[in-house]
Design a protein around this motif. Structure first.
Motif, PDB file in Angstrom:
ATOM      1  N   MET A 102       0.895   0.698  -5.710  1.00 33.81           N
ATOM      2  CA  MET A 102      -0.096   0.762  -6.776  1.00 33.81           C
ATOM      3  C   MET A 102      -0.681  -0.634  -6.987  1.00 33.81           C
ATOM      4  O   MET A 102      -0.766  -1.154  -8.109  1.00 33.81           O
ATOM      5  N   ALA A 103      -1.089  -1.237  -5.874  1.00 39.74           N
ATOM      6  CA  ALA A 103      -1.438  -2.652  -5.875  1.00 39.74           C
ATOM      7  C   ALA A 103      -2.401  -2.963  -4.736  1.00 39.74           C
ATOM      8  O   ALA A 103      -2.507  -2.218  -3.760  1.00 39.74           O
ATOM      9  N   ASN A 147       7.861   1.944  -9.179  1.00 40.78           N
ATOM     10  CA  ASN A 147       6.680   2.650  -9.681  1.00 40.78           C
ATOM     11  C   ASN A 147       6.957   4.149  -9.807  1.00 40.78           C
ATOM     12  O   ASN A 147       7.852   4.679  -9.158  1.00 40.78           O
ATOM     13  N   HIS A 150       6.703   0.931 -13.495  1.00 43.86           N
ATOM     14  CA  HIS A 150       6.345  -0.488 -13.525  1.00 43.86           C
ATOM     15  C   HIS A 150       4.859  -0.680 -13.838  1.00 43.86           C
ATOM     16  O   HIS A 150       4.503  -1.415 -14.761  1.00 43.86           O
ATOM     17  N   TYR A 151       4.013   0.009 -13.082  1.00 45.15           N
ATOM     18  CA  TYR A 151       2.573  -0.133 -13.292  1.00 45.15           C
ATOM     19  C   TYR A 151       2.161   0.397 -14.663  1.00 45.15           C
ATOM     20  O   TYR A 151       1.389  -0.253 -15.389  1.00 45.15           O
ATOM     21  N   HIS A 156       0.917  -6.031 -13.643  1.00 46.72           N
ATOM     22  CA  HIS A 156      -0.092  -6.074 -12.577  1.00 46.72           C
ATOM     23  C   HIS A 156       0.650  -6.113 -11.247  1.00 46.72           C
ATOM     24  O   HIS A 156       1.051  -7.179 -10.771  1.00 46.72           O
ATOM     25  N   ALA A 157       0.832  -4.944 -10.652  1.00 42.26           N
ATOM     26  CA  ALA A 157       1.677  -4.835  -9.465  1.00 42.26           C
ATOM     27  C   ALA A 157       1.132  -5.618  -8.278  1.00 42.26           C
ATOM     28  O   ALA A 157       1.891  -6.013  -7.393  1.00 42.26           O
ATOM     29  N   ARG A 196      -1.511  -6.575 -16.593  1.00 42.13           N
ATOM     30  CA  ARG A 196      -2.770  -5.838 -16.584  1.00 42.13           C
ATOM     31  C   ARG A 196      -3.652  -6.202 -17.775  1.00 42.13           C
ATOM     32  O   ARG A 196      -4.862  -5.966 -17.756  1.00 42.13           O
ATOM     33  N   SER A 377       1.958   8.474  -6.808  1.00 38.20           N
ATOM     34  CA  SER A 377       1.941   7.595  -7.979  1.00 38.20           C
ATOM     35  C   SER A 377       2.016   8.362  -9.289  1.00 38.20           C
ATOM     36  O   SER A 377       2.362   7.787 -10.331  1.00 38.20           O
TER      37      SER A 377
END
Length: 475
Positions: A102-103, A147, A150-151, A156-157, A196, A377
């Motif tokens: 997710m990054a 994830n 986390h996200y 901010h992954a 983020r 995700s």
């Protein structure tokens, strides 16, 4: 297997010569190299890039130094890593992996690898690709463990996982042993950071550049024999325990490279320089305009349905700057409709206050739909649009997959058009095609520094020197 043994196994996978990298992964990696270099060079003329470059003193050319892309200016290796990472993420036009890490993983893994290769004479193109692919895998493996919690928690992954991608990729280029790689990963666990909440400002690309630099620093320190505590990554008080939600590390590592996530993940070469969460909606609207031929002034209103998590990502309902606009779904839709496109130039501060764009934003409503299809995700990138014209005509469009994703990859023609648009002001029309072709043939290159000569020429140096001279006279 204990967490400490798992950490050692992870390090051996990242530092060793197995598993073998398939040709398909190398083919895809070369396209992502082209894309990263292109979007990084698009930032070279930006005032923020010049400001950042002034902070870091030039370094003498030689071992341990590397160049800031597009300039030819030599910096200490980790300073160059920060500057190049910042440039690569500045326009939010670099590729994005939406399902596992997710990054934005390429900008950390490949920037670290390419910067390290510039400092290490004789690093081949195939070595570079291997380092990138393994660094990418490091981030996605850890992403599987932490994830989506986390996200969704606000990290901010791209930065918090990117530091591991950078450590693994640069460590591979620097020739770390498996034991040294384990220490580098443990250091990276302490260096990880990024929020983020900084989306929509220069700090978003800055924390990505910082992650690249910290990953390179971790591999440099480990190469010199500095250590980290076993368990700092996978132990009961380690990174994964603090940031994740209890996924099975042994199962994740057992699947390492089978296949490589570069091939099968949610990796997207971006068609638009804004947050990926807006892309299917923008693509759907532009497709409807192309098919039906209506103009922005004819639109009565637009309703856009997105995943319930998206409003917490696209947080600027009424942006005031171009960087905020990249995280505003109403702006992205309105600008796309008004200009018939959504390129770097559409995200200027001037465009944000364009009266036609602002007027259409007032006629756009964003709603959520928990039923949109989701991937690993748990956050859908799909969207539904309803467009009503002033004459009463109503059109709908569902777009499931992001343009540029694995199921909708950009072909080489579109990839070159993007590269050309991003680089022509830096490389010039004559050099752009030569650089594109050479980057795609990276696997054949014997020394990556020769390839970097193509993108680290003199034109940008002259522009920067002129800008600095003007600033000095103004003082």
């Amino acid at each position: 297997m204990s967490p400490y043994e798992l950490e050692q196994e992870f390090a051996e996978l990242l530092a060793g010569s197995t598993p073998e990298i398939p040709s398909k992964a190398e083919f895809i990696a070369a396209e992502h190299l082209v894309d990263l270099v292109g979007v990084a060079l698009a930032a070279v003329d930006e005032p923020a890039f010049h400001s950042l470059l002034r902070v870091y003193p030039p370094s003498a050319a030689g071992d341990g130094s590397a160049r800031a892309w597009g300039t030819g200016i030599n910096l200490a290796r980790r300073d160059a890593a920060l500057v190049n990472g910042f440039a690569g993420h500045f326009h939010d036009f670099d590729d994005d992996e939406t399902e596992l890490a997710m990054a934005h993983v390429t900008v950390t893994a490949l920037t670290a690898a390419l910067t390290a290769a510039d400092s290490r004479p004789g690093t081949s193109g195939r070595q570079l690709l291997r380092a990138y692919i393994l660094g990418f895998e490091a981030a996605t493996c850890l992403g599987r463990l932490i994830n989506p919690l986390h996200y969704k928690s606000g990290w901010h992954a791209s930065a918090t996982l990117g530091v591991f991608a950078a450590a693994a990729a640069s460590g591979h280029i620097l020739g770390l042993t498996p034991n040294a790689m384990r220490h580098a990963l443990g250091m990276a666990a302490s260096f990880a950071g990024g929020l983020r909440s900084n989306f929509g400002s220069d700090t978003k690309p800055l924390q990505v550049g910082h992650a690249v630099a910290q990953g390179v620093l971790a591999s440099e320190l480990a190469a010199e024999g500095l250590t980290s505590t076993p368990g700092s990554l996978l132990g009961p008080k380690g990174y994964v325990s603090f940031y994740g939600d209890g996924a099975d590390a042994s199962a994740v590592l057992a699947a390492f490279g089978a296949p490589f996530d570069l091939i099968g993940s949610g990796l997207t070469i971006k068609a638009f320089p804004c947050c990926t969460a807006a892309h299917t909606a923008v693509d759907g609207l532009l497709s409807l305009q192309a098919e039906q031929g209506f103009k922005a002034a004819e639109i009565e209103h637009i309703v856009c349905w997105v995943d319930p998590a998206v409003p917490n990502i696209l947080v600027y309902d009424r942006p005031t700057t171009g960087t905020e606009a990249k995280f505003s779904l109403p702006f992205c839709l309105a600008a796309a409709a008004v200009f018939g496109r959504l390129n770097v130039t559409e995200f200027s501060d001037e465009t944000v206050v364009h009266p036609d764009v602002w007027a259409l934003m007032d006629r756009i409503a964003v709603q959520t739909d928990p039923g949109l299809p989701k991937g690993d995700s748990g956050i859908s990138v799909s969207s539904r649009l309803s467009v009503t014209l002033r004459d009463g005509t109503r059109m709908e469009r569902f777009t499931e997959c992001v343009p540029g994703s694995s199921s909708r990859r950009l072909d080489r023609t579109r990839l070159f058009k993007k590269f050309q648009a991003c680089t022509i002001n830096v490389l010039g029309s004559g050099q752009t095609k030569a650089a594109f072709d050479a980057l795609l043939k990276i696997a054949e290159v014997e020394d990556c520094r020769n390839l970097l000569d193509l993108i680290c020429g003199q034109p940008a140096i002259h522009r920067i020197e002129q800008e600095q001279s003007v600033r000095a006279r103004a003082k």
